[in-house]
Design a protein around this motif. Structure first.
Motif, PDB file in Angstrom:
ATOM      1  N   PRO A   1       0.902  -1.293   0.094  1.00 12.01           N
ATOM      2  CA  PRO A   1      -0.219   0.220  -0.094  1.00 12.01           C
ATOM      3  C   PRO A   1       0.904   1.215   0.181  1.00 12.01           C
ATOM      4  CG  PRO A   1       0.038  -0.991   2.206  1.00 12.01           C
ATOM      5  CD  PRO A   1       0.792  -2.003   1.353  1.00 12.01           C
ATOM      6  N   ASP A   2       0.286   2.398  -0.283  1.00 16.16           N
ATOM      7  CA  ASP A   2       0.846   3.717  -0.379  1.00 16.16           C
ATOM      8  C   ASP A   2       0.900   4.062   0.951  1.00 16.16           C
ATOM      9  OD1 ASP A   2       1.800   6.391  -0.547  1.00 16.16           O
ATOM     10  OD2 ASP A   2       0.274   6.795  -1.990  1.00 16.16           O
ATOM     11  N   TRP A   3       2.013   4.067   1.712  1.00 15.47           N
ATOM     12  CA  TRP A   3       1.975   4.449   2.905  1.00 15.47           C
ATOM     13  C   TRP A   3       2.137   6.011   3.603  1.00 15.47           C
ATOM     14  CZ3 TRP A   3       6.029   3.328  -0.065  1.00 15.47           C
ATOM     15  CH2 TRP A   3       7.112   4.188  -0.038  1.00 15.47           C
ATOM     16  N   HIS A   4       1.962   6.676   2.799  1.00 16.51           N
ATOM     17  CA  HIS A   4       1.791   7.978   2.776  1.00 16.51           C
ATOM     18  C   HIS A   4       0.634   8.734   3.580  1.00 16.51           C
ATOM     19  CE1 HIS A   4       5.064   7.711  -0.212  1.00 16.51           C
ATOM     20  NE2 HIS A   4       5.700   8.567   0.629  1.00 16.51           N
ATOM     21  N   SER A   5      -0.541   7.883   3.580  1.00 13.73           N
ATOM     22  CA  SER A   5      -1.635   8.106   4.137  1.00 13.73           C
ATOM     23  C   SER A   5      -2.226   6.754   4.832  1.00 13.73           C
ATOM     24  CB  SER A   5      -2.707   8.968   3.273  1.00 13.73           C
ATOM     25  OG  SER A   5      -3.283   8.009   2.491  1.00 13.73           O
ATOM     26  N   LYS A   6      -3.348   7.093   5.586  1.00 13.28           N
ATOM     27  CA  LYS A   6      -4.252   5.611   6.106  1.00 13.28           C
ATOM     28  C   LYS A   6      -5.327   5.301   5.107  1.00 13.28           C
ATOM     29  CE  LYS A   6      -7.659   8.755   8.389  1.00 13.28           C
ATOM     30  NZ  LYS A   6      -8.380   8.923   9.616  1.00 13.28           N
TER      31      LYS A   6
ATOM     32  N   ALA B   1      -8.928   0.099   2.594  1.00  6.38           N
ATOM     33  CA  ALA B   1      -9.572  -0.102   1.493  1.00  6.38           C
ATOM     34  C   ALA B   1     -10.662  -1.374   1.446  1.00  6.38           C
ATOM     35  CB  ALA B   1      -8.484  -0.382   0.307  1.00  6.38           C
ATOM     36  N   LEU B   2     -10.380  -2.098   2.518  1.00  3.39           N
ATOM     37  CA  LEU B   2     -11.167  -3.377   2.770  1.00  3.39           C
ATOM     38  C   LEU B   2     -12.107  -3.058   3.904  1.00  3.39           C
ATOM     39  CD1 LEU B   2      -8.544  -6.305   1.986  1.00  3.39           C
ATOM     40  CD2 LEU B   2     -10.127  -4.972   0.291  1.00  3.39           C
ATOM     41  N   GLY B   3     -12.084  -2.132   4.461  1.00  3.76           N
ATOM     42  CA  GLY B   3     -12.763  -1.789   5.674  1.00  3.76           C
ATOM     43  C   GLY B   3     -11.844  -2.140   6.871  1.00  3.76           C
ATOM     44  N   ALA B   4     -12.674  -2.310   8.185  1.00  5.50           N
ATOM     45  CA  ALA B   4     -12.142  -2.778   9.318  1.00  5.50           C
ATOM     46  C   ALA B   4     -12.231  -4.388   9.446  1.00  5.50           C
ATOM     47  CB  ALA B   4     -12.804  -2.124  10.656  1.00  5.50           C
TER      48      ALA B   4
ATOM     49  N   ARG C   1       0.144   3.077  10.388  1.00  6.56           N
ATOM     50  CA  ARG C   1      -1.075   3.424   9.639  1.00  6.56           C
ATOM     51  C   ARG C   1      -2.119   2.568   9.819  1.00  6.56           C
ATOM     52  NH1 ARG C   1      -0.083   8.429   8.195  1.00  6.56           N
ATOM     53  NH2 ARG C   1       1.561   8.711   6.591  1.00  6.56           N
ATOM     54  N   CYS C   2      -2.004   1.334  10.118  1.00  2.00           N
ATOM     55  CA  CYS C   2      -3.331   0.259  10.380  1.00  2.00           C
ATOM     56  C   CYS C   2      -3.918   1.212  11.775  1.00  2.00           C
ATOM     57  CB  CYS C   2      -2.936  -1.027  10.619  1.00  2.00           C
ATOM     58  SG  CYS C   2      -2.500  -1.915   9.162  1.00  2.00           S
ATOM     59  N   ARG C   3      -3.054   1.303  12.654  1.00  2.00           N
ATOM     60  CA  ARG C   3      -3.578   2.032  13.801  1.00  2.00           C
ATOM     61  C   ARG C   3      -4.327   3.427  13.813  1.00  2.00           C
ATOM     62  NH1 ARG C   3      -4.265  -1.439  17.840  1.00  2.00           N
ATOM     63  NH2 ARG C   3      -1.740  -1.866  18.084  1.00  2.00           N
ATOM     64  N   GLU C   4      -3.626   3.889  12.815  1.00  2.00           N
ATOM     65  CA  GLU C   4      -4.369   5.284  12.459  1.00  2.00           C
ATOM     66  C   GLU C   4      -5.703   5.047  11.702  1.00  2.00           C
ATOM     67  OE1 GLU C   4      -3.286   9.376   9.852  1.00  2.00           O
ATOM     68  OE2 GLU C   4      -2.155   7.541  10.000  1.00  2.00           O
TER      69      GLU C   4
END
Length: 767
Positions: free
Chosen positions: A83-88, A93-96, A147-150
């Motif tokens: 994934p592009d790690w520059h944003s959350k 994309a797949l939801g939580a 990013r996942c935590r964000e």
């Protein structure tokens, strides 16, 4: 809860009840988008795997293995790849996920993937479509986790893969030249799984699905987590100092290293055993796993306290001591928990996972992999996949114990082998389903080509042994070195209809092979595609003893057998030996002697490898501390000389490329300072020539050939004659770099006039 009355006996991977029972069918590919989820009838994912590699649905790629394994347990698994790690946003994309995120940097450590041993940025990434570099961040596990935590603050995050495995405790970081804390703290993850994690991830997933909080899952082998105190009823062994260790009896001494098998017998007599024999195992020759000895009934509740992060970051002797203790606690049969304080909290490491049985290995490799990259890549070439798409992994683990290698730390030293039937089925599947197959299997191997089904002759001794290697300083007399099962596999595989050739692309452990000359004959006669890779690494005892590699005499014996059986088969084949520069324990004199050996045997490497200090490796500890963790560490321990400066590392690499005119000025200067001027001249026993007019032109031409790619395309002997008959002979082939290490026989020598020497072909091939 899991259907397991005895917590010491693991539930077989295929015996867990399915989470969603039969509600969902197997996915053609694990979904990477909402559209794919909709097509499968999913409203959400139970587990989402975030990976730094492109998604290739193949058992050589970690995200596919873990994803398919969880799918087989009845979980709905999605993939977020590179994934592009520059944003959350890409992480949403797949939801939580309903249960947790699983985060891994990929099949390689992200720092090693991006930087060379000289800390230069690599120009490509073989795990990315098109080989494009820059598709993953440095320290990818940390960035992805944050990013996942964000994106979803309340979703548990579990990290794994080799990057997490090798950073599970305080570790030396080569790129920052400092000791970093456990990655578990940097990532702020809930749980870390180390090693091959199928068994751990399946248990953790089922327990979270049953409603158990991830914070309470502290008893799964192969996991690391954070806690603030030692549980009641546990015995803590203080190994945080090297001058005043805590009171420790003989059996549970963390320094016990059974270099003598009599000590193994001491362990064997003082432990209690349980046996774990899989009910699906029916082969009489299958190795029964017997694990978890319990010395005086307290091993299960014993934890060894390592020196704290604060201490090992400042005291190199304590760092070496901690590394030694960790490596002595890697045998699943007798390892105890480890704990290391970071500030006011503890990082707790449970013992390593119980290795998979043969039926479990068959189950893992028999999952419904598409064996292709995800369709979203639109056919773009993924170099790592192209390397392995016609290969078959037959086993895991390595008991070689090479100190510079991370295989043992990650996969363990117990060999986990698939059944012959499972391997044959995969060969047939490649033949029948994989596009572009021409009848040639590129490899039947693994971390090592010829450790398939090799194990200790006595499983109880294997479970009690604390040796870091089964083949150093010599092959252990308790090790079964009979390659019968492997020979049988080779013979059956190569006779399958539609199979023209079975090649062995994995490196052969030659000190094991010479114990079974019939195996060498089988290998050389039928399974060498012109070149065979082996790794003597060096010729001198100093560096070899720090690598835990056999002496060059074992190489000489293997070379003799290789040449004998090659001649009997009427073939022209070459050994391609690997050597390493600047390894801890290597002096300038050692590299000079290696260069003389290379010249004597006619080897001219086009590319060389320099020692790369990967996290947690024993050789990395030598590099950082100048101490040898293979022996008891004290403040007065022997000093391990190590090439650390860029200048000395460059010199050691230059000795490996002694034939390159670009290196002659540097080598002349070094040899003069070493007092070895007698080796400078044009004689047969001299290494490099005296300066002669026109040398600058040779250097210029060498640079020019390298820039045009021509140097890497040169061939000699029969291969060159064959190439010359082709229309495009001599032209560089796009994307294919050929070197002595990856396919070329040794080059002929050239004198300063540019003419080839009269060295015969046999000399060039090391005969």
């Amino acid at each position: 809860m899991l259907p397991n009355a005895n917590p010491h006996v693991p539930v077989a991977l295929f015996d867990h009840p399915k989470y969603w029972a039969e509600c969902y069918d197997t996915s053609p590919y694990l979904p990477m988008s909402r559209a794919e989820m909709d097509a499968l009838g999913w409203d959400s994912c139970d587990i989402i795997i975030v990976t730094g590699d492109a998604y290739v649905d193949h058992p050589s790629f970690g995200m596919a293995v873990i994803g398919r394994m969880l799918e087989a347990q009845g979980f709905r698994v999605g993939i977020i790849a590179q994934p592009d790690w520059h944003s959350k946003d890409p992480f949403m994309a797949l939801g939580a996920p309903n249960l947790f995120f699983g985060v891994a940097a990929g099949n390689m450590d992200s720092m090693i993937n991006r930087y060379t041993a000289d800390r230069k940025t690599r120009s490509d990434d073989v795990y990315t479509p098109g080989g494009m570099a820059g598709k993953r961040p440095d320290r990818a596990t940390l960035v992805y986790t944050h990013r996942c935590r964000e994106a979803f603050p309340d979703v548990p995050i579990i990290i794994g893969g080799i990057e997490a495995s090798l950073r599970r405790i305080a570790h030396f970081d080569y790129w920052q030249e400092k000791v970093r804390t456990s990655i578990l703290l940097d990532a702020a993850a809930d749980l870390l799984l180390y090693g091959n994690a199928e068994r751990a991830v399946v248990e953790v997933a089922h327990r979270i699905a049953s409603g158990e909080p991830v914070s309470s899952i502290t008893d799964v082998r192969g996991t690391a987590f954070i806690r603030r105190d030692t549980p009641q009823g546990w015995m803590e062994i203080d190994s945080s100092r090297i001058d005043q260790p805590g009171k420790i009896d003989r059996i549970i001494n963390p320094y016990l290293n059974t270099t003598e098998m009599s000590e193994c017998e001491v362990e064997k007599r003082n432990v209690q055993w349980f046996e774990y024999e899989d009910p699906r195992s029916k082969r009489p020759d299958e190795h029964k796993l017997i694990f978890h000895p319990r010395a005086r009934l307290d091993r299960d509740t014993t934890v060894i306290r390592l020196p704290s992060y604060e201490k090992v970051s400042k005291d190199k002797a304590l760092y070496a001591h901690a590394n030694r203790v960790l490596h002595l606690e890697t045998n699943p049969g007798n390892a105890r928990a480890l704990v290391q304080k970071h500030g006011n909290i503890d990082v707790w490491l449970n013992p390593p996972p119980i290795p998979l049985t043969t039926p479990e290995m068959d189950f893992v490799f028999g999952l419904p992999y598409a064996r292709l990259p995800h369709p979203s890549y639109n056919g773009a070439k993924i170099p790592a996949y192209e390397m392995i798409r016609f290969s078959v992994n037959i086993m895991r683990g390595c008991f070689g114990g090479c100190t510079f290698c991370s295989i043992t730390e990650h996969e363990g030293r117990i060999i986990q082998s698939r059944s012959k039937e499972s391997i044959i089925r995969e060969v047939e599947e490649i033949r029948d389903k994989v596009p572009g197959f021409t009848g040639v299997i590129s490899d039947l191997g693994g971390p090592t080509a010829n450790m398939y089904r090799l194990a200790c002759k006595d499983p109880k001794i294997e479970a009690a042994c604390r040796k870091p290697a089964c083949v150093y300083p010599d092959v252990c007399h308790n090790l079964n070195t009979d390659h019968a099962a492997l020979k049988e596999l080779y013979r059956e595989a190569r006779t399958l209809p539609g199979i023209k050739k079975i090649l062995i692309g994995s490196g052969v452990r030659y000190d094991l092979a010479i114990k079974d000359p019939e195996y060498v004959k089988e290998l050389v006669t039928h399974h060498v595609g012109g070149y065979l890779k082996i790794a003597p690494e060096h010729t001198e005892s100093g560096p070899l003893s720090k690598m835990m590699k056999p002496g060059i005499g074992a190489y000489d014996e293997f070379k003799r057998l290789f040449e004998k059986y090659t001649k009997e088969a009427g073939k022209e084949q070459y050994l391609i030996p690997y050597f390493i520069a600047a390894h801890p324990g290597t002096s300038d004199e050692d590299m000079l002697n290696l260069a003389l050996w290379l010249k004597k045997n006619g080897f001219r490497a086009d590319q060389v490898q320099a020692f790369y200090p990967s996290p947690m490796a024993s050789a990395t500890t030598m590099y950082h501390t100048d101490k040898n963790p293979l022996h008891k560490v004290t403040y007065k321990s022997e000093k391990v000389a190590t090439a650390k400066s860029p200048e000395q590392r460059k010199l050691h690499k230059a000795f490996l490329r002694w034939h390159d005119p670009k290196n002659w000025p540097l080598l002349r200067k070094a040899m003069a300072e070493m007092g070895r001027q007698e080796l400078i001249g044009d004689g047969e026993n001299q290494l490099i020539p005296h300066y002669k007019a026109g040398e600058e032109q040779l250097v210029y031409e060498a640079h020019r050939r390298k820039n045009k790619g021509g140097e890497h395309q040169k061939r000699v002997g029969k291969p060159a004659q064959a190439a010359a008959s082709k229309p495009n002979a001599g032209k560089p082939q796009g994307g294919k770099v050929l070197t002595q290490h990856t396919g070329l026989p040794p080059k002929p020598k050239a004198d300063l006039s540019g003419r080839k020497s009269t060295t015969n072909g046999a000399k060039r091939r090391g005969k």
